[in-house]
Design a protein around this motif. Structure first.
Motif, short mmCIF file in Angstrom:
data_model
loop_
_atom_site.label_atom_id
_atom_site.label_comp_id
_atom_site.label_asym_id
_atom_site.label_seq_id
_atom_site.Cartn_x
_atom_site.Cartn_y
_atom_site.Cartn_z
N MET A 213 15.78 15.38 13.25
CA MET A 213 16.28 16.50 12.44
C MET A 213 15.12 17.32 11.88
N GLU A 214 14.08 16.61 11.43
CA GLU A 214 12.92 17.32 10.87
C GLU A 214 12.21 18.15 11.95
N LEU A 215 12.39 17.77 13.20
CA LEU A 215 11.81 18.54 14.32
C LEU A 215 12.79 19.58 14.86
N ASP A 216 13.93 19.75 14.16
CA ASP A 216 15.00 20.69 14.55
C ASP A 216 15.61 20.33 15.92
N ASP A 217 15.47 19.08 16.33
CA ASP A 217 16.08 18.61 17.57
C ASP A 217 17.40 17.92 17.21
N PHE A 218 18.39 18.75 16.89
CA PHE A 218 19.64 18.21 16.35
C PHE A 218 20.46 17.47 17.41
N LYS A 219 20.33 17.88 18.67
CA LYS A 219 21.06 17.19 19.74
C LYS A 219 20.59 15.73 19.85
N SER A 220 19.26 15.51 19.85
CA SER A 220 18.74 14.14 19.93
C SER A 220 19.11 13.35 18.69
N ALA A 221 19.12 14.03 17.54
CA ALA A 221 19.50 13.37 16.29
C ALA A 221 20.95 12.89 16.36
N LEU B 24 6.97 8.93 8.87
CA LEU B 24 8.03 9.87 8.48
C LEU B 24 7.70 10.48 7.13
N GLY B 25 7.25 9.63 6.20
CA GLY B 25 6.87 10.13 4.88
C GLY B 25 5.67 11.05 4.92
N LEU B 26 4.81 10.86 5.94
CA LEU B 26 3.62 11.71 6.09
C LEU B 26 3.93 12.96 6.93
N GLN B 27 5.20 13.13 7.28
CA GLN B 27 5.67 14.27 8.08
C GLN B 27 5.06 14.30 9.49
N ARG B 28 4.72 13.14 9.98
CA ARG B 28 4.20 13.01 11.35
C ARG B 28 5.37 12.48 12.22
N TYR B 29 6.31 13.39 12.47
CA TYR B 29 7.61 13.02 12.98
C TYR B 29 7.57 12.50 14.42
N SER B 30 6.80 13.13 15.28
CA SER B 30 6.73 12.67 16.67
C SER B 30 6.17 11.26 16.76
N LEU C 29 0.84 -1.20 0.00
CA LEU C 29 0.00 0.00 0.00
C LEU C 29 0.87 1.25 0.00
N ASN C 30 1.98 1.20 0.71
CA ASN C 30 2.93 2.33 0.68
C ASN C 30 3.45 2.57 -0.73
N MET C 31 3.81 1.48 -1.41
CA MET C 31 4.33 1.59 -2.78
C MET C 31 3.28 2.15 -3.73
N LEU C 32 2.01 1.95 -3.39
CA LEU C 32 0.90 2.46 -4.22
C LEU C 32 0.50 3.87 -3.79
N GLY C 33 1.23 4.44 -2.83
CA GLY C 33 0.92 5.79 -2.38
C GLY C 33 -0.26 5.88 -1.45
N LYS C 34 -0.67 4.77 -0.86
CA LYS C 34 -1.82 4.75 0.03
C LYS C 34 -1.33 4.61 1.47
#
Length: 377
Positions: free
Chosen positions: A341-349, A307-313, A269-274
């Motif tokens: 990194m996407e959450l700008d928490d570079f120390k944790s990254a 991650l792909g849906l930008q739901r980082y937490s 489903l991921n490969m199909l964009g769903k």
């Protein structure tokens, strides 16, 4: 009645490939003509007779003589005298002084009709040992035992199949296919044999041939969920994700309690964009798992989708759950670092990437991503 105990390293003796061995000199030395009772001791409480044999030649030599005898080492199945010396020191740590004595002896296996003791079903005993080796992951030794058992009945379908399974796990897919095909000639309506060939072709990166074998298996039994599952994987490799989804859905109509199917369905489903539908499949897979390796993979896959849906937490929460099971997985740690990194928490990254580099100093992804984080601190 001398007893010879044989273990995993004595496969050549069991199979008949070699008939010479070495042992510490016993209190009652062996002599030419002695009868040997040969037992398997893979488990300390399970000693079963494999065969009887007659001693045909005995040499008694010192440890000092053994150390420099490369010809003897090769006869005994070692690469050189150093390897033989190392093995003897490990096996007999208290018998490695220069004058300590060992007996090197040859023997001839006796036909069961010549046995003095009670006769056994040699084929069944050897199969039992092969099965034990298979379960332990000793696929090479297991294959040797299965092939010895096959000498008693070359038309044993189960043995041909198990040899194929062993060879597949050793990466010898071409030889595995040959054994599966021999079995199919004897049992042409066995869908599992066709499916095993399909899996071997898939591992050989020949999905078109795999699909043909899968079609034969499906023709015999269109409701076999194992066949349907591998057919879905074949279509995945062929990048026909709609077809793959069709077969995974077909399985779920028959049995919706297999976490692997739900996980693969999520991947397709991921490969199909769903992605949203994929998350539901991953959730179902996690629900059915019991904190095992597959559970870790599913948590990681769900994290990647988020991650792909930008739901980082939410992605980080999934990666944490995956890492509870697979603590040192560098891919999961790197992906978790990217989410930070996407959450700008570079120390944790940086903490994530540092963990990877401690275990895998040459990991290129962690190296590059850590440098990016340091530049942004």
């Amino acid at each position: 009645m001398p007893i010879l105990l044989l273990g995993n390293k004595d496969i050549d003796l069991i199979s008949g490939k070699r008939n010479i061995t070495i042992r510490r000199l016993w209190k009652q030395p062996l002599y030419r003509g002695d009868r040997l009772y040969c037992y398997w001791n893979i488990l300390s409480k399970e000693r079963e007779k494999l065969f009887e044999a007659e001693v045909t030649h005995v040499d008694i030599i010192t440890f000092e003589q053994i150390k420099n005898n490369s010809e003897l080492a090769i006869k005994l199945g070692y690469k050189n005298s150093k390897e033989l010396e190392k093995d003897l020191k490990k096996t007999y740590p208290n018998n490695t002084k220069a004058k300590d004595k060992f007996q090197v002896f040859e023997f001839h296996k006796l036909h069961v009709s010549q046995w003095e003791g009670s006769a056994i079903n040699q084929k069944n005993i050897i199969i039992k040992k092969a099965d034990a080796l298979f379960e332990m992951g000793n696929y090479h030794e297991s294959s040797v035992c299965y092939k010895v058992a096959l000498e008693y009945d070359e038309n044993d379908i189960n043995l041909l199949n198990r040899i194929g399974d062993n060879l597949s796990r050793l990466g010898q897919f071409g030889d595995a296919i040959k054994h599966y095909k021999k079995a199919i000639k004897l049992d042409p309506n066995n869908e599992y044999l066709y499916n095993n060939i399909a899996i071997a072709y898939l591992n050989k990166h020949e999905p078109d041939k795999a699909l043909k074998m899968s079609t034969e298996a499906l023709r015999i039994n269109p409701k076999n969920t194992t066949v349907l599952y591998w057919r879905g994987l074949i279509y995945e490799m062929l990048t026909d994700f709609e077809k793959a989804l069709q077969y995974f859905d077909c399985i779920l109509e028959i049995d919706d309690n297999d976490p692997d199917v739900w996980n693969e369905r999520g991947t397709v489903l991921n490969m199909l964009g769903k992605s949203e539908e994929a998350l539901l499949s991953y959730d179902k897979s996690i629900e059915l798992c019991l904190d095992n390796e597959d559970d870790s993979n599913t948590w990681a896959s769900k994290g990647n989708t988020l991650l792909g849906l930008q739901r980082y937490s939410e992605a980080i929460e999934c990666y944490d759950n995956a890492l509870k099971i697979d603590v040192n997985n560098p891919i999961i740690l790197n992906n978790k670092g990217v989410a930070y990194m996407e959450l700008d928490d570079f120390k944790s990254a940086i903490d994530c990437f540092t963990k990877v580099l401690v275990m895998y100093p040459d990991n290129p992804d962690a190296q590059v991503l850590q440098e990016v984080c340091l530049e942004n601190l």
